[in-house]
Design a protein around this motif. Sequence first.
Motif, short mmCIF file in Angstrom:
data_model
loop_
_atom_site.label_atom_id
_atom_site.label_comp_id
_atom_site.label_asym_id
_atom_site.label_seq_id
_atom_site.Cartn_x
_atom_site.Cartn_y
_atom_site.Cartn_z
N LYS A 9 -13.29 54.99 20.99
CA LYS A 9 -12.24 55.06 22.00
C LYS A 9 -12.79 55.57 23.33
O LYS A 9 -12.46 55.04 24.39
CB LYS A 9 -11.10 55.98 21.53
N ILE A 10 -13.62 56.59 23.27
CA ILE A 10 -14.23 57.13 24.50
C ILE A 10 -15.14 56.09 25.15
O ILE A 10 -15.13 55.90 26.37
CB ILE A 10 -14.99 58.43 24.20
N ALA A 11 -15.92 55.39 24.36
CA ALA A 11 -16.82 54.37 24.89
C ALA A 11 -16.05 53.22 25.53
O ALA A 11 -16.39 52.77 26.64
CB ALA A 11 -17.73 53.84 23.79
N VAL A 12 -15.00 52.76 24.88
CA VAL A 12 -14.19 51.67 25.43
C VAL A 12 -13.48 52.14 26.70
O VAL A 12 -13.44 51.43 27.71
CB VAL A 12 -13.19 51.15 24.38
N GLY A 13 -12.93 53.33 26.69
CA GLY A 13 -12.25 53.87 27.87
C GLY A 13 -13.21 54.01 29.05
O GLY A 13 -12.87 53.68 30.18
N SER A 14 -14.40 54.52 28.78
CA SER A 14 -15.40 54.68 29.84
C SER A 14 -15.82 53.33 30.41
O SER A 14 -15.99 53.19 31.63
CB SER A 14 -16.63 55.42 29.31
N ALA A 15 -16.00 52.36 29.55
CA ALA A 15 -16.37 51.02 30.01
C ALA A 15 -15.26 50.41 30.87
O ALA A 15 -15.55 49.78 31.90
CB ALA A 15 -16.68 50.11 28.82
N LEU A 16 -14.01 50.63 30.48
CA LEU A 16 -12.90 50.11 31.28
C LEU A 16 -12.81 50.78 32.65
O LEU A 16 -12.58 50.12 33.67
CB LEU A 16 -11.58 50.27 30.52
N VAL A 17 -13.00 52.09 32.68
CA VAL A 17 -12.97 52.81 33.95
C VAL A 17 -14.12 52.33 34.85
O VAL A 17 -13.92 52.06 36.04
CB VAL A 17 -13.04 54.33 33.73
N GLY A 18 -15.31 52.22 34.31
CA GLY A 18 -16.45 51.75 35.10
C GLY A 18 -16.26 50.33 35.61
O GLY A 18 -16.55 50.02 36.77
N MET A 21 -13.77 50.32 38.47
CA MET A 21 -14.37 50.82 39.71
C MET A 21 -15.25 49.76 40.36
O MET A 21 -15.20 49.57 41.58
CB MET A 21 -15.19 52.09 39.41
N GLU A 22 -16.05 49.08 39.57
CA GLU A 22 -16.89 48.01 40.12
C GLU A 22 -16.04 46.89 40.71
O GLU A 22 -16.32 46.38 41.79
CB GLU A 22 -17.79 47.44 39.03
N PHE A 23 -14.98 46.51 40.02
CA PHE A 23 -14.08 45.48 40.50
C PHE A 23 -13.45 45.88 41.83
O PHE A 23 -13.39 45.09 42.77
CB PHE A 23 -12.99 45.20 39.46
N PHE A 24 -13.02 47.14 41.93
CA PHE A 24 -12.43 47.64 43.17
C PHE A 24 -13.44 47.58 44.32
O PHE A 24 -13.10 47.17 45.43
CB PHE A 24 -11.93 49.07 42.97
N MET A 25 -14.68 48.00 44.05
CA MET A 25 -15.70 48.00 45.11
C MET A 25 -16.04 46.59 45.55
O MET A 25 -16.27 46.34 46.73
CB MET A 25 -16.95 48.75 44.64
N ILE A 26 -16.07 45.65 44.64
CA ILE A 26 -16.35 44.27 45.00
C ILE A 26 -15.20 43.69 45.82
O ILE A 26 -15.41 43.04 46.85
CB ILE A 26 -16.62 43.43 43.74
N LYS A 27 -13.97 43.94 45.39
CA LYS A 27 -12.80 43.39 46.08
C LYS A 27 -12.62 43.97 47.48
O LYS A 27 -12.13 43.29 48.38
CB LYS A 27 -11.52 43.64 45.26
N THR A 28 -12.98 45.22 47.69
CA THR A 28 -12.79 45.84 49.01
C THR A 28 -13.97 45.61 49.94
O THR A 28 -13.91 46.02 51.10
CB THR A 28 -12.55 47.36 48.87
N GLY A 29 -15.03 44.98 49.48
CA GLY A 29 -16.19 44.73 50.33
C GLY A 29 -17.08 45.93 50.52
O GLY A 29 -17.82 46.03 51.50
#
Length: 71
Positions: A9-18, A21-29
């Motif tokens: 659960k912790i591994a899946v949650g951490s992967a989703l959070v990461g 964050m990457e998706f947000f950084m890509i979308k915002t330029g």
Amino acid sequence: MRFLDWYLKIAVGSALVGASMEFFMIKTGFYDKVTVLESEKRAWESSPEAQAVREALNPWKNQDIQARKNS
């Protein structure tokens, strides 16, 4: 093996959070902005003005080099 479900659960949650964050950084330029800022920084660091500032901030540099050569 008793707490394997918690670790998963912790591994899946951490992967989703990461990933979010990457998706947000890509979308915002974010990466494009950082690339531009880094290239401007490197260009300024190699300019004569930056060299003058470095020399002004360390006036003993030449004396240190001479001291090392003499010892």
